[in-house]
Each structure stands twice: as structure tokens, then as C-alpha cells.
Design an enzyme around this catalytic site. Structure first.
Site, mmCIF file in Angstrom:
data_model
loop_
_atom_site.group_PDB
_atom_site.id
_atom_site.type_symbol
_atom_site.label_atom_id
_atom_site.label_comp_id
_atom_site.label_asym_id
_atom_site.label_seq_id
_atom_site.Cartn_x
_atom_site.Cartn_y
_atom_site.Cartn_z
ATOM 1 N N LYS A 83 37.667 43.777 45.205
ATOM 2 C CA LYS A 83 38.071 42.797 44.189
ATOM 3 C C LYS A 83 38.239 41.401 44.806
ATOM 4 C CE LYS A 83 38.574 45.380 40.437
ATOM 5 N NZ LYS A 83 38.211 46.717 40.836
HETATM 6 C C1 LIG Z 1 37.186 47.162 34.489
HETATM 7 C C2 LIG Z 1 38.040 48.031 35.368
HETATM 8 N N1 LIG Z 1 39.066 48.694 34.831
HETATM 9 C C3 LIG Z 1 39.853 49.488 35.565
HETATM 10 C C4 LIG Z 1 39.651 49.652 36.916
HETATM 11 C C5 LIG Z 1 40.522 50.595 37.680
HETATM 12 O O1 LIG Z 1 41.177 50.034 38.771
HETATM 13 P P1 LIG Z 1 41.552 50.949 40.021
HETATM 14 O O2 LIG Z 1 40.295 51.259 40.741
HETATM 15 O O3 LIG Z 1 42.488 50.095 40.802
HETATM 16 O O4 LIG Z 1 42.212 52.166 39.481
HETATM 17 C C6 LIG Z 1 38.589 48.989 37.523
HETATM 18 C C7 LIG Z 1 38.355 49.164 38.945
HETATM 19 O O5 LIG Z 1 37.381 48.859 39.542
HETATM 20 C C8 LIG Z 1 37.746 48.174 36.731
HETATM 21 O O6 LIG Z 1 36.700 47.537 37.257
#
Ligand SMILES: Cc1ncc(COP(=O)(O)O)c(C=O)c1O
Length: 628
Positions: A439
Site C-alpha cells: 500500500k
Molecule cells: C479494496 C480493498 N479492500 C479491502 C482490503 C483488505 O485489506 P487487508 O489486506 O489489510 O485485509 C484490500 C487489501 O488489499 C483492498 O484492496
């Protein structure tokens, strides 16, 4: 520039100090007033001439933190040349005065300037910090790994200098090992030379070394092989300085030499590392000051009242579902062109994700299609700001208001983005930013929920902490909760990263700009369109879209063969095997999302990406497209 002006001023003042001290020494502190007045024009000339000569000699362009003897020699030379010019000016000025010129003063001033101006650079050389440096002394730690350098020749000494000037490498030399009898027992830059090399395992044991650097690039392959065998015997990891010939070979290598180009790369400096070390030293590893500080910064980034840090974006979205009271049979409207968490969060509460197709330009939820998807079971609209581009929030908020629905933003890919000048995250009821290492900023794993609703913020804090309320005791649980706490180590990294967020986003925007400039020259590929409502893009990945008739997957394979990493984004959620099976979705259900999913590829992208790396990626992409 500011730094140069600062140094010019300091050098000028130090030159004046050298003159004044010189006068005091020369006249044993008598009649200084008298001579000071007489010498004033010379002193003023000196204050201008010395920095001017330094400027012309390139003294202000040198990085004194990494200065060598040669740099100091040039500095001394510039002082001497400056003094000669000052003397010329003094002699030219003097006939106008009745006093005789105290000539020895010029010599004394030169010696004092050497001491003052040289001393200043010596101090900078020793103490100046650069981004990425770790103050090991401050964190009261020794660099983790002790290394033996094999070869006390110029390559070995160079390596030692590198280790000394770059403490963030986390390596500390404990000795050289060399076959040369004359060097044995001596010290180079304070580091002892041991030998012969055949005794490497025993020497490593005695010195407590836990790694070896082989720094004899001119040695025959067989010698290097023998040293590696000794390292194996001693079970020590080793690295080898490559022979000169390999550099020469690389120069002719095709662009595939960038096989190691990463897809993404977190921007970690010594500050983040120090922050983690400090948390470890504090022994307070969960729910502490770092989490609170991180939340404060996160709230301000989203212009929100409250922020609650949790362990990942998926957990954050799940808590939004719980807070919104989503339950069995309820419906949550979201985009199918997203990461699977955007829909899974509804499933965790046994609700049904209801997909809406995307706008083919912004790739975000199309507000015009939302109303037809609303039923009496709909509880939440969950727009996703895909790739860091805000969804069209105003019509979404208006529809939600009209139907009494809760809006939760999946801003996991969009920290810092702006929609019509407003920061995303808390435009609706709540939103989540996520910090996985690919990110814009990272905490390793982690996420932050932002909201303007105090009750929701309290609920989030309780839910992430096993359902304990603020005033609950150690084992009192007011509701069904989860362990979604972020650790202090993660939060500490977050504090440093979020304070650097504007820089990180700017660096990414610059790389994106380079990409779009280069891609404009390539046929058949389009960058992401930034829509007018996006007043600040927060570049997550760099997606490109191929023209009709170009098989994205073939392009992907060919890029991978050339050592250029790339990723297809996204298989729409409704076409994921689990969703097809459970809900009976099929191809054709959401044509815009499917078309995007078939034609979009993300190219390697990170803030520290160099212009040459962007160029190599684009050249390879252009060649692949020509081949097709
Ligand atoms: C659009 C979106 N929503 C939710 C998430 C979930 O985040 P995490 O990977 O920290 O659980 C991501 C992760 O890449 C994402 O790109």
C-alpha cells in the site's frame, strides 16, 4: 539551496571569528579596538572571499557525511587559496591606511580558518544524520550481525568504510582475514587483521562473527570456491563482492537484467526501524502510546473526528458491518471490481453482498445502477475507492440518505485521496484504510477505521478488544468481540509512515506521471483515467488497460518472461470460484467489471522507482505489444 546558504553564512562568520581571534592572539589582547577598526575592510573582504572561493571550489556540493581524505585536502586547498586572495585584497587596500599591515595576522587567520572550517566539516562527517540512518547508540543496540571481511586489500577496506558509514546495513566488521603475513596482527581503520584464511572457521568462532563478506574481487574462481567451502564448514552465511568482469558483462546485458525489479516496495527508513526498536525497549507491545498516536494522525489525514486502528483492512470492514447491525439475510451493496474483502465482510455476518456494475472509466461503483439494486433488506452501501481513485460519493450519499442506508467506504486502497476537495474515509458513516506492505504506506499488517460518529468509534474500540467496554475490567466482556488489535510495533511503523504520507504520495504521483508520459508513446495501452471529481489521487498500484483485441494474459506472460513483474487486477468478485458456487454468478452478469478484469494489468510501482526503471518497463511493454 537553503543548506548552501546556511553554510555560506556559517563559513563567513567563522572567517570573521578567525580574524578576531587572530587579532587577539597577535596583539595579546591589547589595542584590539584600534586594529579592529583598521582591519575592518580586510575582515569584511575575507567574509565574502572565503565562501566565494569555497563555492567555486565546489565545497558546498560535497556530501560531508561521506567525505574522504581527498575532500578534506580540497577543503584545505580552498582555505589556502582564499587566504591568498584575502592577502591580495589586504595589500591593495592598505596603502590607504596609515598603519602598517600586520602581515602575520593573515597567516594566523589562515591557520584558524583551517581549524574552524575544517573542524565544522569533521563534526558533520561524524554526527550528521541522513534519512535512513539508524542511531544505534540511541536505541542502545549493537548492529545485529558481526562480520569478518575476507581480504584486507583495497576492496576489503572499501567494504569496511561502507559498513562504517551505513549503519542501517545492520553489519559491524569485527576483523579482516587475509593470507598476507605482513598484514597479520595489524589494524586497518581500527579493525584487526587475522590470518591465514584457512583458519577462517576458528577465527569466526573466536570473534563471535555470524557472517562473512568475501572482498577479493580479483581472486580466481577456485579461491573463492575454497573460501565458500570454509564458510559452509563454519555454517556461516556469506556474500561475495562480484569480480570486476561481471560488472562489465552486465553493461551489455539486455533489459531482462532487471529481473529483480519488484512489483511493489515499501518505503522503510531508519526512522521506522528505530521506532520499532524503541517500542521493544519500552516493553509495552500492545494498546499503548503508539496506537493512540497513530490514530490521532489517521483521523487528521481523513479530516475525521475519530480513528481506531485494527490489525487489517478485512477486520476493519467486518467491524463496520457489525456496527451497522448487518445480520443474517441483510444485503450490502458493493462493487464486484474489488478485492474480495469488500464482499466477504458482509458474508462474515451472514448477509448477502449485492453487486453493482462499475463505471467503465473510473472503475468505481456506478451510482446510476445503485437504486435498482436496493431492496427492503439492503442495509449498507459499500463503495470502494479502487486503485486510490475516489468513487463518486455525492450521488451515493444522496441515494443512501433517501433510502435510510448506511454508507461505509472501503478506502483500503485510498489513504489521502480527495473527492471534490474532501478527504475520503469519513464521507459516509465510517471507512477503512489498509496498510499491507504494497500500500501507499504500511504498518506491515494493519488498518485504521475513521468515523465522525463517537458511538461508532467507541463500538469499534470495544469490538477490536474482545468486546470489552472502556470501563470493563480485565475479563469483562460487554458484547461479542474479536481480537483485531494492532500491535504497538505495527502502530509505531504507522506513526512514522503516516507523518511521511504526503511525501510518499507525492513520490508515487511522480512515478505515475513518468509512466503516463512514456505510455502516451505506446499504442494499444491506456493509463487509468483520472476523473474530474478526483482532486487528489492516492496512487495504490499503476494499472494500465489494453485495447480491444490485445490479450492481457499474453502480455503478462511475455513481461514475466522478460523479468518484468506485473499483476492482473481484478478477477471480479462475482466470478471468484466460491461466489460462483454459492450464489450461481456467471460471466456476463456485470459486463463492465468483467471487461476491466480481462484487460487491466498493474505494472511495477513504488515511490522510490527510478526513471530508468520506468523506462525499462515501458520499453519492454512496447516491445511485447509490437511482437503481438
Ligand atoms: C479494496 C480493498 N479492500 C479491502 C482490503 C483488505 O485489506 P487487508 O489486506 O489489510 O485485509 C484490500 C487489501 O488489499 C483492498 O484492496
Amino acid at each position: 539551496m537553503k543548506r548552501t546558504i546556511f553554510f555560506i553564512l556559517v563559513d563567513s562568520l567563522l572567517t570573521m571569528a578567525a580574524f578576531l581571534l587572530g587579532l587577539m592572539l597577535r596583539f595579546e589582547f591589547n589595542a584590539i579596538d584600534y586594529f579592529l577598526r583598521a582591519m575592518l575592510p580586510v575582515i569584511l573582504a575575507g567574509m565574502v572571499i572565503r565562501p566565494m572561493i569555497f563555492y567555486l571550489a565546489g565545497i558546498y556540493k560535497r556530501v560531508w557525511r561521506y567525505a574522504t581524505t581527498r575532500d578534506f585536502f580540497h577543503l584545505a586547498l580552498a582555505v589556502v587559496v582564499g587566504s591568498i586572495f584575502i592577502a591580495i585584497v589586504a595589500f591593495a587596500l592598505y596603502p590607504r591606511y596609515v598603519y602598517t599591515l600586520p602581515r602575520s595576522l593573515l597567516g594566523i587567520e589562515m591557520a584558524l580558518s583551517l581549524i574552524f572550517l575544517g573542524g565544522l566539516r569533521v563534526v558533520i562527517h561524524q554526527v550528521e544524520k541522513y534519512p535512513g540512518d539508524i542511531a544505534w547508540r540511541r536505541v542502545k543496540l549493537d548492529p545485529a550481525r558481526k562480520v569478518l571481511i575476507v581480504g584486507a586489500g583495497s576492496a576489503g577496506v572499501q567494504m569496511l568504510r561502507e559498513l562504517n558509514t551505513n549503519p542501517q546495513l545492520g553489519l559491524k566488521a569485527v576483523g579482516f582475514v587475509d593470507d598476507d603475513e605482513r598484514k597479520k596482527g595489524q589494524r586497518i581503520l581500527g579493525i584487526p587483521v587475522f590470518g591465514p584464511i584457512i583458519n577462517l572457521p576458528a577465527i569466526a568462532r573466536q570473534q563471535g562473527a555470524n557472517a562473512v563478506i568475501i572482498a577479493i574481487p580479483s581472486a580466481p574462481q577456485q579461491t573463492i570456491q575454497n573460501i565458500k567451502s570454509l564458510c559452509h564448514e563454519a555454517q556461516l552465511p556469506y556474500s561475495t563482492m562480484p569480480p570486476l568482469s561481471s560488472f562489465l558483462k552486465d553493461e551489455e546485458a539486455p533489459p531482462t537484467m532487471l529481473a529483480k525489479l519488484p512489483m511493489s516496495l515499501p518505503d522503510i527508513t531508519g526512522e521506522e526501524i528505530e521506532a520499532v526498536v524503541r517500542v521493544m525497549q519500552s516493553r509495552n507491545l500492545s494498546i499503548g502510546s503508539q496506537t493512540m498516536a497513530f490514530e490521532k494522525y489517521a483521523a487528521s489525514v481523513a479530516d475525521a473526528e475519530h480513528a481506531v486502528a485494527v490489525i487489517n483492512g478485512t477486520a476493519a470492514l467486518h467491524l463496520c458491518m457489525v456496527a451497522a447491525g448487518v445480520g443474517e439475510g441483510d444485503e450490502v451493496i458493493t462493487s464486484t471490481f474489488s478485492f474480495v474483502s469488500s464482499a466477504n465482510c458482509a458474508l462474515y455476518e451472514r448477509a448477502k453482498p449485492v453487486f453493482v456494475d462499475i463505471d467503465p472509466v473510473s472503475l468505481n461503483l456506478d451510482p446510476n445502477r445503485i437504486e435498482e439494486a436496493i431492496t427492503e433488506r439492503t442495509k449498507v452501501i459499500l463503495p470502494v475507492h479502487i486503485f486510490g481513485q475516489p468513487a463518486d460519493m455525492d450521488p451515493i450519499l444522496e441515494i443512501a440518505e433517501r433510502h435510510g442506508l448506511v454508507v461505509v467506504e472501503d478506502a483500503c486502497e485510498a489513504i489521502g485521496a480527495e473527492y471534490k476537495g474532501r478527504r475520503v474515509g469519513a464521507l459516509g458513516k465510517a471507512g477503512a484504510f489498509a496498510f499491507y506492505p504494497n500500500k501507499q504506506m504500511t504498518t506491515g499488517e494493519g488498518a485504521v477505521l475513521v468515523t465522525n460518529d463517537e458511538h461508532w468509534a467507541d463500538l469499534f474500540r470495544s469490538l477490536r478488544n474482545q468486546g470489552r467496554d472502556v470501563f470493563d475490567g480485565w475479563l469483562n466482556h460487554s458484547r461479542l468481540g474479536y481480537n483485531y488489535r494492532i500491535s504497538e510495533m505495527n502502530a509505531a511503523v504507522g506513526v512514522v509512515q503516516i507523518r511521511r504520507l504526503d511525501t510518499l504520495l507525492r513520490m508515487r504521483a511522480e512515478v505515475a506521471e513518468q509512466y503516463s508520459k512514456r505510455l502516451a508513446e505506446i499504442q494499444g495501452v491506456e493509463p487509468l483515467t483520472i476523473v474530474p471529481t478526483t482532486t487528489r489521487m492516492s496512487w495504490f498500484v499503476y494499472p494500465v488497460r489494453f485495447a480491444e483485441g490485445i490479450d492481457r494474459n499474453v502480455v503478462l506472460d511475455k513481461l514475466l518472461q522478460r523479468g518484468i513483474p506485473a499483476r492482473p487486477y481484478f478477477t471480479p468478485i462475482h466470478l471468484q470460484p466460491f461466489y460462483r458456487e454459492r450464489f450461481g454468478y456467471k460471466e456476463g452478469d456485470y459486463p463492465h467489471a468483467e471487461a476491466a478484469g480481462r484487460s487491466i494489468l498493474a505494472l511495477p510501482f513504488y515511490g522510490s522507482m527510478k526513471a530508468e526503471e520506468v523506462q525499462v518497463v515501458c520499453e519492454n511493454l512496447a516491445e511485447v505489444l509490437r511482437e503481438l
